[in-house]
Design a protein around this motif. Structure first.
Motif, PDB file in Angstrom:
ATOM      1  N   ALA A 300       0.822  -1.207   0.000  1.00 30.22           N
ATOM      2  CA  ALA A 300       0.000   0.000   0.000  1.00 30.22           C
ATOM      3  C   ALA A 300       0.856   1.256   0.000  1.00 30.22           C
ATOM      4  CB  ALA A 300      -0.925  -0.011   1.217  1.00 30.22           C
ATOM      5  N   ARG A 301       1.895   1.271   0.828  1.00 29.49           N
ATOM      6  CA  ARG A 301       2.740   2.458   0.929  1.00 29.49           C
ATOM      7  C   ARG A 301       3.442   2.750  -0.395  1.00 29.49           C
ATOM      8  NH1 ARG A 301       5.313   0.892   4.884  1.00 29.49           N
ATOM      9  NH2 ARG A 301       7.256   0.141   3.950  1.00 29.49           N
ATOM     10  N   LYS A 302       3.946   1.728  -1.045  1.00 34.35           N
ATOM     11  CA  LYS A 302       4.662   1.950  -2.305  1.00 34.35           C
ATOM     12  C   LYS A 302       3.720   2.306  -3.444  1.00 34.35           C
ATOM     13  CE  LYS A 302       8.869  -0.585  -1.235  1.00 34.35           C
ATOM     14  NZ  LYS A 302       9.890  -1.551  -1.671  1.00 34.35           N
ATOM     15  N   ALA A 303       2.491   1.790  -3.416  1.00 28.52           N
ATOM     16  CA  ALA A 303       1.526   2.164  -4.452  1.00 28.52           C
ATOM     17  C   ALA A 303       1.183   3.644  -4.389  1.00 28.52           C
ATOM     18  CB  ALA A 303       0.258   1.325  -4.298  1.00 28.52           C
ATOM     19  N   LEU A 304       1.164   4.196  -3.177  1.00 31.36           N
ATOM     20  CA  LEU A 304       0.854   5.616  -3.015  1.00 31.36           C
ATOM     21  C   LEU A 304       1.936   6.512  -3.614  1.00 31.36           C
ATOM     22  CD1 LEU A 304      -0.574   5.697   0.616  1.00 31.36           C
ATOM     23  CD2 LEU A 304      -1.828   5.739  -1.530  1.00 31.36           C
ATOM     24  N   VAL A 305       3.162   5.999  -3.696  1.00 32.73           N
ATOM     25  CA  VAL A 305       4.233   6.774  -4.322  1.00 32.73           C
ATOM     26  C   VAL A 305       3.912   7.018  -5.793  1.00 32.73           C
ATOM     27  CG1 VAL A 305       6.680   6.756  -4.966  1.00 32.73           C
ATOM     28  CG2 VAL A 305       5.970   5.945  -2.703  1.00 32.73           C
ATOM     29  N   LEU A 306       3.333   6.024  -6.462  1.00 36.10           N
ATOM     30  CA  LEU A 306       2.983   6.170  -7.876  1.00 36.10           C
ATOM     31  C   LEU A 306       1.653   6.890  -8.069  1.00 36.10           C
ATOM     32  CD1 LEU A 306       3.976   2.722  -9.460  1.00 36.10           C
ATOM     33  CD2 LEU A 306       5.220   4.876  -9.540  1.00 36.10           C
ATOM     34  N   PHE A 307       0.658   6.516  -7.271  1.00 41.33           N
ATOM     35  CA  PHE A 307      -0.694   7.069  -7.438  1.00 41.33           C
ATOM     36  C   PHE A 307      -1.216   7.569  -6.090  1.00 41.33           C
ATOM     37  CE2 PHE A 307      -0.411   4.195 -11.105  1.00 41.33           C
ATOM     38  CZ  PHE A 307      -0.850   5.036 -12.123  1.00 41.33           C
ATOM     39  N   PRO A 308      -0.962   8.822  -5.750  1.00 44.93           N
ATOM     40  CA  PRO A 308      -1.402   9.348  -4.456  1.00 44.93           C
ATOM     41  C   PRO A 308      -2.907   9.266  -4.237  1.00 44.93           C
ATOM     42  CG  PRO A 308       0.247  10.798  -5.438  1.00 44.93           C
ATOM     43  CD  PRO A 308      -0.103   9.786  -6.483  1.00 44.93           C
ATOM     44  N   PHE A 309      -3.713   9.263  -5.299  1.00 42.17           N
ATOM     45  CA  PHE A 309      -5.172   9.224  -5.120  1.00 42.17           C
ATOM     46  C   PHE A 309      -5.636   7.932  -4.454  1.00 42.17           C
ATOM     47  CE2 PHE A 309      -5.069   6.802  -9.111  1.00 42.17           C
ATOM     48  CZ  PHE A 309      -6.091   5.872  -8.920  1.00 42.17           C
ATOM     49  N   LEU A 310      -4.794   6.893  -4.475  1.00 41.83           N
ATOM     50  CA  LEU A 310      -5.183   5.622  -3.866  1.00 41.83           C
ATOM     51  C   LEU A 310      -5.295   5.719  -2.345  1.00 41.83           C
ATOM     52  CD1 LEU A 310      -3.063   3.124  -5.998  1.00 41.83           C
ATOM     53  CD2 LEU A 310      -5.561   3.345  -5.986  1.00 41.83           C
TER      54      LEU A 310
END
Length: 397
Positions: A300-310
Motif C-alpha cells: 500500500a505504501r509503495k503504491a501511493l508513491v505512484l498514485f497518491p489518489f489511492l
C-alpha cells in the motif's frame, strides 16, 4: 521422438497450453491435476503478458514469440469454442514503467536501451506524454518508458478456454487426481501412478508450477523448483483512473533477485471490473499461505508513491499465491536427460501466463519432432542440464 500419447501433469495455464498444442498436433493427451483446473498459480496472478520486465536473452525471445501467439489466440479460439464461451479479457493496454528517483531513472533508461536493441518497443516519454498516458500519476517522475506491447488477460478464463479447445480434439482432463510415483519400463518413464489408478503414456510432461519439484521427485529426479510467495491487494470498484500496467523501475530488480527475504515494488493496474490491483511482493517461505500485515502495508505504501489518489481507495480484499522459482531465473522447458520419457515445463516464476503459449510450442516441437520454434536457437537455454542450473541440480540431489 514421435509420441502418440502424452500425460501432462498440471492443469494451470502452462499445462493447458501444452495440452492444446499437442492435441492440435494430433497427439492423444491426458491432463492430470490434484486440484481444479487453474487452481494454483494461474488463479492467483494478474494475467500479465509482459516484455517490459525482461532483458535481452532467451526469456525475452520466448516472451516475444509468446506475445505473437497471444495475438492470434482469440481468433483461433473463436473457431473452436461456442460463441457464449467466457471472454479472455485480453487487453492490449500497454505498460508504463516509472522511475521516481534520479538513480532509478539512469537504470531504467539504460535497461530500455538494451531492450530496444533486442527488438522491444520501449519508448522513452517526457513528462507531458507521461501525463497523457496516466493523468493521475505522481508528479515525482524522473523518467518514464512506455511499452505498448505489454498486455493483460484473465488467466482463469484463458486456462479454461485452452482446455476446452484441447478437449474438443480429444484431450481428457482429470481433476482431483494426484501423481504419486512413476511407472518405468527399463530405464524409461512410461506413465504415472496416481491416487486414481495408473496412467500410461509415451511421455510425461510435468507442468505443475511451484509443485513441479515435488512431482519430479516422485517420478525419480530432483528439480530445484521452489515456491516464491506473492501477494496482491484489490481495491473496491472505482472510476477508471489507471490506464496501463504501471510499475516502478525497481520491479525488474526484484524479479531478478534470488534473495529469499521479502521484496516489494510498486505495480498498479486496473481491471475490466473497475478494481485496481496493487502488487507486488516476492518472498521464499515455502508454502506458507498466511497473509501478513507487514507485506500488505509495504504494498500500500509503495503504491501511493505512484498514485497518491489511492490513499482514499477502499481495499476490498487481498490474496496470495506461489510462483515457481528456479535459482537461475529461467524456466525449465524440455526433456530430462536423466530419465527418458520425462519432460519439464515449469519454473516460469511470475511470467508463466505470458510465456505459456511459447512454452507449449517448444514442448510440442520437441516431443513430436515437429520443426518449429525449437530450431530458433534459444531452446537449449531452457534445458534441464544447462550450465547455470547444473550446480543447483547437484545441490537438490
Amino acid at each position: 521422438m514421435k509420441s502418440s500419447r502424452v500425460v501432462v501433469v498440471g492443469a494451470g495455464i502452462v499445462g493447458a497450453s501444452i495440452a492444446r498444442d499437442l492435441a492440435r498436433a494430433g497427439v492423444d493427451v491426458v491432463v492430470l491435476d490434484r486440484s481444479a483446473t487453474a487452481g494454483g498459480t494461474s488463479s492467483s496472478g494478474e494475467g500479465n503478458l509482459l516484455v517490459s520486465d525482461k532483458g535481452p536473452g532467451a526469456e525475452l525471445l520466448l516472451a516475444q514469440r509468446s506475445r505473437a501467439l497471444w495475438r492470434d489466440l482469440p481468433r483461433e479460439l473463436a473457431e473452436d469454442l461456442p460463441t457464449d464461451f467466457p471472454d479472455l479479457e485480453l487487453e492490449d493496454k500497454g505498460g508504463v514503467v516509472v522511475a521516481t528517483t534520479p538513480v532509478g531513472a539512469a537504470s531504467l533508461l539504460a535497461f530500455a536501451a538494451r531492450q530496444r536493441r533486442a527488438g522491444v518497443r520501449a519508448d522513452v516519454v517526457g513528462l507531458d506524454r507521461t501525463r497523457e498516458l496516466e493523468p493521475h500519476l505522481t508528479d515525482e517522475v524522473h523518467a518514464a518508458v512506455h511499452y505498448p506491447e505489454d498486455a493483460q488477460v484473465q488467466p482463469v478464463a484463458a486456462t479454461e478456454a485452452l482446455l476446452a479447445s484441447a478437449r474438443r480434439r480429444g484431450t481428457v482432463v482429470r481433476q482431483g487426481v494426484e501423481v504419486l510415483a512413476g511407472i518405468r519400463c527399463g530405464a524409461r518413464l512410461t506413465g504415472v501412478r496416481t491416487s486414481d489408478g495408473d496412467v500410461t503414456g509415451d511421455a510425461v510432461v510435468v507442468a505443475a508450477g511451484p509443485w513441479s519439484g515435488t512431482v519430479a521427485h516422485r517420478l525419480g529426479v530432483d528439480l530445484p523448483v521452489r515456491p516464491r510467495r506473492g501477494t496482491v491487494l484489490v481495491t473496491a470498484r472505482m472510476p477508471h483512473r489507471v490506464h496501463h500496467k504501471v510499475y516502478d523501475a525497481d520491479y525488474v530488480g526484484a524479479v531478478e533477485s534470488g534473495d529469499s527475504a521479502l521484496q516489494t515494488s510498486s505495480v498498479v493496474e486496473s481491471t475490466a471490473a473497475g478494481t485496481v490491483l496493487i502488487g507486488s511482493s516476492r518472498e521464499r517461505r515455502g508454502f506458507d499461505e498466511r497473509l501478513e500485515t507487514r507485506v500488505l502495508a509495504q504494498l500500500a505504501r509503495k503504491a501511493l508513491v505512484l498514485f497518491p489518489f489511492l490513499a482514499d481507495a477502499a481495499v476490498m480484499r487481498a490474496y496470495g499465491g506461489f510462483r515457481p522459482y528456479v535459482p537461475d531465473h529461467l524456466p525449465v522447458i524440455g526433456p530430462d536427460p536423466r530419465l527418458p520419457g520425462l519432460w519439464h515445463a515449469t519454473g516460469h516464476e511470475g511470467a508463466g501466463i505470458g510465456l505459456s503459449l511459447g512454452t507449449a510450442e517448444l514442448i510440442t516441437d520437441q516431443v513430436t519432432g515437429r520443426a518449429g520454434a525449437s530450431s530458433a536457437g534459444y531452446a537449449a537455454r531452457f534445458a534441464v542440464d544447462r550450465p547455470t542450473l547444473v550446480p543447483h541440480l547437484q545441490e537438490a540431489a
